[in-house]
Scaffold this motif. Structure first.
Motif, short mmCIF file in Angstrom:
data_model
loop_
_atom_site.label_atom_id
_atom_site.label_comp_id
_atom_site.label_asym_id
_atom_site.label_seq_id
_atom_site.Cartn_x
_atom_site.Cartn_y
_atom_site.Cartn_z
N TRP A 2 -0.88 13.62 12.14
CA TRP A 2 -2.27 13.19 12.15
C TRP A 2 -2.36 11.68 12.35
CZ3 TRP A 2 -5.65 10.14 9.33
CH2 TRP A 2 -7.01 10.37 9.57
N LEU A 3 -1.50 10.94 11.66
CA LEU A 3 -1.47 9.48 11.84
C LEU A 3 -1.10 9.09 13.27
CD1 LEU A 3 0.21 8.25 8.54
CD2 LEU A 3 -2.12 7.75 9.30
N GLN A 4 -0.23 9.88 13.89
CA GLN A 4 0.16 9.58 15.27
C GLN A 4 -0.99 9.87 16.24
OE1 GLN A 4 3.75 11.88 15.70
NE2 GLN A 4 5.02 10.24 14.84
N TRP A 5 -1.77 10.91 15.95
CA TRP A 5 -2.90 11.23 16.83
C TRP A 5 -4.07 10.28 16.59
CZ3 TRP A 5 -2.08 16.88 15.12
CH2 TRP A 5 -1.07 17.46 15.89
N TYR A 6 -4.26 9.86 15.35
CA TYR A 6 -5.35 8.95 14.98
C TYR A 6 -4.76 7.76 14.23
CZ TYR A 6 -7.88 13.23 15.94
OH TYR A 6 -8.34 14.38 16.53
N PRO A 7 -4.12 6.84 14.95
CA PRO A 7 -3.44 5.72 14.28
C PRO A 7 -4.43 4.84 13.52
CG PRO A 7 -3.40 5.43 16.67
CD PRO A 7 -4.03 6.76 16.41
N PRO A 8 -3.95 4.21 12.44
CA PRO A 8 -4.82 3.30 11.69
C PRO A 8 -5.25 2.13 12.57
CG PRO A 8 -2.57 3.28 10.81
CD PRO A 8 -2.62 4.30 11.88
N GLU A 9 -6.45 1.62 12.31
CA GLU A 9 -6.97 0.53 13.13
C GLU A 9 -6.12 -0.73 12.98
OE1 GLU A 9 -11.14 -0.19 12.81
OE2 GLU A 9 -11.56 1.95 12.77
N VAL A 10 -5.61 -0.96 11.78
CA VAL A 10 -4.74 -2.11 11.56
C VAL A 10 -3.33 -1.58 11.41
CG1 VAL A 10 -4.22 -4.04 10.04
CG2 VAL A 10 -6.59 -3.33 10.38
N ALA A 11 -2.52 -1.79 12.43
CA ALA A 11 -1.14 -1.29 12.42
C ALA A 11 -0.23 -2.33 11.79
CB ALA A 11 -0.68 -0.95 13.83
N THR A 12 0.09 -2.14 10.52
CA THR A 12 1.02 -3.04 9.84
C THR A 12 2.32 -2.31 9.63
OG1 THR A 12 0.32 -2.32 7.66
CG2 THR A 12 -0.87 -4.17 8.64
N CYS A 13 3.38 -3.02 9.62
CA CYS A 13 4.66 -2.39 9.40
C CYS A 13 4.86 -2.02 7.94
CB CYS A 13 5.81 -3.28 9.88
SG CYS A 13 5.84 -3.43 11.67
N GLY A 14 4.29 -2.78 7.04
CA GLY A 14 4.39 -2.44 5.63
C GLY A 14 5.81 -2.53 5.12
N ARG A 15 5.99 -2.12 3.89
CA ARG A 15 7.32 -2.12 3.28
C ARG A 15 8.08 -0.87 3.70
NH1 ARG A 15 8.60 -5.34 -1.00
NH2 ARG A 15 6.94 -6.61 -1.83
N ASP A 16 9.40 -0.96 3.59
CA ASP A 16 10.20 0.22 3.83
C ASP A 16 10.14 1.12 2.60
OD1 ASP A 16 11.74 -1.39 2.16
OD2 ASP A 16 13.62 -0.68 2.99
N PHE A 17 10.60 2.33 2.74
CA PHE A 17 10.53 3.34 1.69
C PHE A 17 11.17 2.86 0.39
CE2 PHE A 17 12.43 7.02 -0.47
CZ PHE A 17 11.30 7.78 -0.69
N TYR A 18 12.37 2.37 0.48
CA TYR A 18 13.09 1.95 -0.73
C TYR A 18 12.47 0.71 -1.35
CZ TYR A 18 16.29 5.45 0.91
OH TYR A 18 16.81 6.63 1.32
#
Length: 177
Positions: free
Chosen positions: A91-107
């Protein structure tokens, strides 16, 4: 096919476990050979896949009906969770967020935030989770992951329902080959 599932549920469970291990190996190939870095949602899907592999592997280890059905239920839950995460990523891939931030990694999320705050951050997704780096027949890794998790869940559900009802053999004659 249902007759084969009735005759050899442990083999079906072992086959699901082997398929999960093959998918995990392919994921490692994509990461370490092709160079694709997994996003936080991809890592959660890997953990769900590991859960399905372990639970179905344990389920196939013994002939006791209660044993394989108990582990089968856990595998079904892990498969449903994996399908949910893969659907959310699709769903995120079809409707990407307006602000594309890389954010933190999982760990980094798990280490630096309490779990009650890290889990919503994972499912909110990031620019990494919306990126499509690899496709096969028009589907992304998340799309194919969803298809596989749903396939595992359908087979597991059929095995469990037929195990409860006794399949075609009646409730007392269930074969454990």
């Amino acid at each position: 096919m249902l007759n084969w599932m009735d005759q050899a549920p442990r083999r079906v469970l072992a086959l699901i476990s082997a398929a999960c291990v093959a998918m995990l190996a392919f994921g490692m190939y994509l990461q370490h050979v092709v160079g694709l870095e997994p996003c936080p949602m991809c890592i959660v899907q890997r953990y769900a896949l590991i859960g399905v592999a372990i639970f179905t592997g344990l389920a196939s280890a013994r002939a006791s009906k209660g044993w394989w059905m108990g582990w089968g239920v856990l595998a079904l839950i892990a498969s449903g969770f994996g399908a949910f995460v893969a659907a959310r990523q699709s769903w995120l891939q079809w409707y990407p967020p307006e602000v594309a931030t890389c954010g933190r990694d999982f760990y980094g999320m798990i280490e630096n935030y309490p779990i009650s705050r890290a889990i919503p951050m994972i499912f909110r997704g990031s620019g990494d989770c919306a990126a499509i780096d690899w496709t096969f027949l028009g589907g992304s890794i998340a799309n194919w992951s969803f298809v596989c998790f749903v396939g595992f869940a359908v087979v597991l559900l059929a095995l469990l329902v037929r195990g409860l009802t006794g399949g075609n053999k009646g409730s007392s004659g269930y074969s454990m080959a």
